[in-house]
Scaffold this active site. Sequence first.
Site, mmCIF file in Angstrom:
data_model
loop_
_atom_site.group_PDB
_atom_site.id
_atom_site.type_symbol
_atom_site.label_atom_id
_atom_site.label_comp_id
_atom_site.label_asym_id
_atom_site.label_seq_id
_atom_site.Cartn_x
_atom_site.Cartn_y
_atom_site.Cartn_z
ATOM 1 N N ASP A 34 -7.603 1.181 11.703
ATOM 2 C CA ASP A 34 -6.354 1.948 11.664
ATOM 3 C C ASP A 34 -6.560 3.358 11.107
ATOM 4 O O ASP A 34 -5.927 4.309 11.546
ATOM 5 C CB ASP A 34 -5.296 1.207 10.841
ATOM 6 C CG ASP A 34 -4.700 0.033 11.615
ATOM 7 O OD1 ASP A 34 -4.767 0.050 12.856
ATOM 8 O OD2 ASP A 34 -4.168 -0.891 10.975
ATOM 9 N N ASP A 81 0.833 -1.217 0.000
ATOM 10 C CA ASP A 81 0.000 0.000 0.000
ATOM 11 C C ASP A 81 0.861 1.258 0.000
ATOM 12 O O ASP A 81 0.666 2.160 -0.823
ATOM 13 C CB ASP A 81 -0.894 0.047 1.250
ATOM 14 C CG ASP A 81 -1.971 -1.024 1.245
ATOM 15 O OD1 ASP A 81 -2.543 -1.285 0.179
ATOM 16 O OD2 ASP A 81 -2.242 -1.584 2.327
ATOM 17 N N ARG A 140 -0.215 2.353 16.517
ATOM 18 C CA ARG A 140 -0.549 3.427 15.588
ATOM 19 C C ARG A 140 -0.307 4.801 16.196
ATOM 20 O O ARG A 140 -0.041 5.763 15.474
ATOM 21 C CB ARG A 140 -2.015 3.323 15.131
ATOM 22 C CG ARG A 140 -2.337 2.037 14.344
ATOM 23 C CD ARG A 140 -1.282 1.738 13.307
ATOM 24 N NE ARG A 140 -1.606 0.604 12.458
ATOM 25 C CZ ARG A 140 -0.744 -0.346 12.135
ATOM 26 N NH1 ARG A 140 0.483 -0.340 12.629
ATOM 27 N NH2 ARG A 140 -1.075 -1.315 11.326
ATOM 28 N N SER A 185 -1.760 -11.278 5.542
ATOM 29 C CA SER A 185 -1.404 -9.898 5.817
ATOM 30 C C SER A 185 -1.078 -9.815 7.306
ATOM 31 O O SER A 185 -1.913 -10.114 8.158
ATOM 32 C CB SER A 185 -2.585 -8.998 5.456
ATOM 33 O OG SER A 185 -2.509 -7.805 6.196
HETATM 34 N N1 ARG Z 1 -8.132 -5.865 14.065
HETATM 35 C C1 ARG Z 1 -6.954 -5.379 14.700
HETATM 36 C C2 ARG Z 1 -7.073 -3.923 14.981
HETATM 37 O O1 ARG Z 1 -7.928 -3.261 14.479
HETATM 38 C C3 ARG Z 1 -5.701 -5.722 13.911
HETATM 39 C C4 ARG Z 1 -5.681 -5.180 12.536
HETATM 40 C C5 ARG Z 1 -4.463 -5.574 11.825
HETATM 41 N N2 ARG Z 1 -4.103 -4.464 11.016
HETATM 42 C C6 ARG Z 1 -3.434 -4.558 9.922
HETATM 43 N N3 ARG Z 1 -3.155 -3.461 9.297
HETATM 44 N N4 ARG Z 1 -3.032 -5.712 9.436
HETATM 45 O O2 ARG Z 1 -6.314 -3.408 15.765
#
Ligand code: ARG
Length: 400
Positions: free
Chosen positions: A121, A12, A92, A172
């Site tokens: 995120d 990305d 984050r 991922s």
């Molecule tokens: N569902 C989790 C969260 O919102 C993990 C997300 C994983 N994020 C990623 N960019 N692969 O914190």
Amino acid sequence: MRVAVAYSGGLDTTVLCRWLKENYGAEVITVTVDVGQPTDFRVIEDRAYAAGASKHYHVDARDRFVEEFVVRDILFNGLYEGEYPLSTALSRYPIAEEVAKIAIREGCDAVAHGCTGKGNDQLRMDASLSYFLPEDVKILAPVREQNWNRDWEIDYALKRGLPIEVKESRFSIDENIWGRSVEGAELEDPWTGPPWEAFKWVRPPSEWPDKPDEVVIRFESGLPVALDGKKMRLREIISELNVRLGRYGYGLIDHIEDRVIGLKSREVYEAPAALALIRCHQDLEKMVLPARCLRFKALVDREWTDLVYAGLWYHPLREALDKFVDELERDVSGEVRLTLEKGSARISGRRADRSLYVKDLITYTAESIFDQRYSEGFSRIWSLEVKLQKFMRGAGRRGR
Ligand code: ARG
């Protein structure tokens, strides 16, 4: 236009660097923040330049991440929906903050991140960036704005010869010291069990040691400070527990998670240290805190966890809750023992420096200093509520 990009080196963010250049003629400054992801940062830097960056920053935020963010997750027993130790979520915040600082220093007109419009995120990055950035600095999220998908991105990257690794893993993965999130491929079917190859710290049954083991974790004012009597930094404690507990097959999470935007997703994590430290911390709290405090703190913990999950770290409520918890955790010091056996790590003992657990009171032996006779009056009055109910419904003294 000058844009600072929160650059992970993944598909990305690599595509978006080039795209910003092609579409806006932007000057791209990439910022990679190290929160403990297992990455070769020289490769990331090379990739950033190949993607079109004119300047690249690498920020080591590993200590900050643990000392400002992970510690709070332990104090608040932060497991979202009772399961997820917020590992991705917590990371984050320092990432957004470090990128914002550099964007300001470099006089950027915008900051770009690679979040999609489907996850949490985006909320964490947008809220935190907007907290740190001046109003006139724009926040760009091309993956979301342009509705990109991975197939389109791969095609875009290949056509321009961008150095991406298409066949890294079919999953991922987002990893830092506090946990590994695994998504995608066959895991998108909630019925399909995750294959062992998806995991790194948590080992498959064929590797579980035959002999049980024990580990004693010492906490001071709510935070882990030593393993088996050896003083260690929290970062070292976490790394060691990820290996030691993972070897016994402990630390997997597989649940259906409610994202803030309302989507349900199947999430798979491995987080041996995070799970064990939170469970042990919670156990020790029960030795030290009165029942009313525990009950109230459970509400506070949940509120804090929801804020952090939902992107609202820089919210005044989170800051106020921090003060509350610091006050309550002062006496949460002591030790908790875990017994490790094939496929499990269970709490098998605890002792607190200042315990509310008093053996002389609870014992059934002759040593007891508790005079049961006083309980009779207490118990009679306790029955009153039930008895009043009976009379109110018109039952006589004997009848029903
Ligand atoms: N569902 C989790 C969260 O919102 C993990 C997300 C994983 N994020 C990623 N960019 N692969 O914190």
